[in-house]
Motif scaffolding. Structure first.
Motif: not given
Lengths: 266, 266
Positions: A170, A174, B243-246, B249-251, B254
Motif C-alpha cells: 500500500a 507514497i 489506492a496510490l495514496a495508501g 488497503q490491498n486496493c 479499487y
C-alpha cells in the motif's frame, strides 16, 4: 518535462516478434508515431535477443535513427548491448540503466565516461530492491557520487526511484513520492525519472492507476517519464499537472497544447 | 472519501430553467443519476431564485428527498435559505457554507447549533479571499475554534481551502495542496473539502485540469470533493488516487470498482 517513449520494448509481444522478424517498417512507424505524439526520446529495448542482444541493438539503433531526429534511450541491463547501441548512435544518447550494484556499475561506468550519455540510474544496489524512501536516497547518494566522480554533470543524471506494484504494498506509491521530493531538494540539478507501469502491475484497468500516479509524481517534482506517449489521456494529464504544480507560467504550454488539439477529455 | 454531487446548482443554465419552471422530473432525475454514479450527498443550490430563495430551497429539498436516500448539501450564502432547507430536510444535512466573515458567521452559527448539520467552512474572512496557505490556515484556526466552541464535533467540520484559477495565479494549486497538508496534520479529525472546477476557470479543456487537480488533492489528504459524479474519468481517477495514496488497503475498493465496471480508461 522529458518524455521517453517506451513502446519499442521487446517485453511486449508485437515488438519481440517485429525484432525477431527484423520488421523495420513496423518498428520505424512506432518510433515516428511516438515522436509525433510528444516523445522527446525513444526507448529501444531488445532483451528478447538474448546472446545476440548487442548486434540486434546496433541494428535497432541504426534503423530507428534513420526516421527520427530525437535521441534514443538505449535500454539494457547488459553492458555489451549498451556499448553496441552507444557506438552506433549518432549524437548524445541516453542509457537505461545503471544501478548501484557493484558489478553492474563497474561494467557500465566506463561506457558513461567514453560516450557521455544521459544516464538513467536505478535506486537499487546489491542489497536488492529498495523498501523505503530512505533506501532509495541512500542508493541515490552513492550513485550520484560515483557518477559525478566519473565526470558526469549532475544535469545528465536521471535517478529512477524504482516503482513497485501498489497492489503488493500500500505504501509503494507514497515511498516513491517521498523519495522524489527528497531527491529533488537534495540534488536540484539531478533529474528524477520513472517508468510508470509497474505501479499498476497485477491490477485491473491499469491505465487509470498509471495516469493518476503520473500526476502525483509531477507534483512531487519528477521531471522525466518513461511512458506510452500514445496514451492521449496520460499526456493530457501530464500537461495539466505541470500547470497545477506551478511549472507552467500563465499556463502557456497548457493553452498551446489545447490549441494544437493535444488535450483530450473524453 | 466523500463525494458531493454538484450538478443541481442554479448557476448552471439548465438547472436555473428547471427551477424556474418547477420541473420536478428533471431535477429528481439528476439527483438519482448522481447517487447512482457514486455521490454520497447531493448539493442543492437555487441562488437564482433571489429573494424567493428560502421558499424555493424548501421546495427543492422536499422534492429531492422524495427520490434519494442520501443527505443533501444545502448550498447558499443566505442564512434564511439555509434555515428553510434545514427545517425541511429529513435527517442530518450538510450546509455549504459558512465563512469566517463576522456577519455571515454570526448569522449561520445559530443554525448549526439548532440543526447540527455537517458544515462546509470556507477559509475566507473579512480580509477577503486567501492569498497563501498561511492565510487559509489562519482563517481555518478561527473557524474551527468558533465551531468547536459552539459544540460542533470536529468530525462534522469540512474546511474548504478555496480554490482560485491556476490561469490567474501559477501558485493557486500549490497553495491549496500546502494548506490541505497542514490542516490535515493540525486537525486530524477535521475534513478538508473543495469544489474543483474553479481551478480551471478561464482555461480550455477544463475537465483535464479538474481531474489532475483532484488526484493531487487526494494525495495531499483532501477527503471530500464537491464534483460532477457523472464524469466517469474523474471518478475513476479518484478511486485510483486513494489506492496510490495508501488509503485503500490491498486496493480492495479499487478492485471492487473495477469489477463493478465503474473504472473507465477510454
Amino acid at each position: 518535462m522529458l518524455i521517453v517513449g517506451e513502446l519499442i520494448n521487446s517485453s511486449r509481444k508485437p515488438i519481440a516478434q517485429a525484432i525477431e522478424a527484423r520488421d523495420e517498417a513496423f518498428l520505424k512507424d512506432l518510433a515516428v508515431k511516438q515522436v509525433e505524439a510528444g516523445a522527446n526520446l525513444v526507448d529501444v529495448n531488445c532483451a528478447v535477443a538474448l546472446d545476440r542482444e548487442p548486434e540486434v541493438m546496433e541494428w535497432l539503433v541504426g534503423i530507428i535513427q534513420e526516421v527520427v531526429n530525437v535521441p534514443l534511450c538505449i535500454d539494457s541491463p547488459n553492458a555489451a548491448a549498451l556499448e553496441a547501441g552507444l557506438a552506433r548512435h549518432k549524437g548524445k544518447a541516453m542509457i537505461n540503466s545503471i544501478t548501484g550494484e557493484k558489478k553492474r556499475l563497474e561494467g557500465t561506468l566506463p561506457l558513461v565516461v567514453k560516450y557521455k550519455p544521459w544516464v538513467v540510474a536505478l535506486c537499487m544496489d546489491d542489497a536488492g530492491m529498495p523498501n523505503s524512501a530512505e533506501d532509495r536516497i541512500r542508493v541515490a547518494d552513492n550513485l550520484v557520487s560515483a557518477l559525478v566522480e566519473a565526470g558526469v554533470p549532475e544535469e545528465d543524471i536521471y535517478l529512477d526511484p524504482l516503482i513497485k506494484p501498489v497492489g503488493v504494498s500500500a505504501t509503494a506509491g507514497i515511498e516513491v513520492l517521498e523519495a522524489t521530493r527528497a531527491l529533488r531538494k537534495k540534488y536540484p540539478k539531478v533529474h528524477v525519472i520513472c517508468g510508470l507501469t509497474n505501479i499498476s502491475h497485477g491490477l485491473p484497468v491499469r491505465k487509470v492507476l498509471n495516469r493518476a500516479f503520473a500526476v502525483m509524481c509531477v507534483e512531487a517534482g519528477m521531471d522525466a517519464f518513461i511512458v506510452d506517449p500514445l496514451d492521449r489521456h496520460l499526456m493530457s494529464l501530464l500537461v495539466a499537472a505541470r500547470a497545477l504544480a506551478g511549472q507552467d507560467q500563465n499556463c502557456l504550454q497548457y493553452i498551446k497544447a489545447a490549441r494544437a488539439g493535444k488535450l483530450v477529455a473524453e
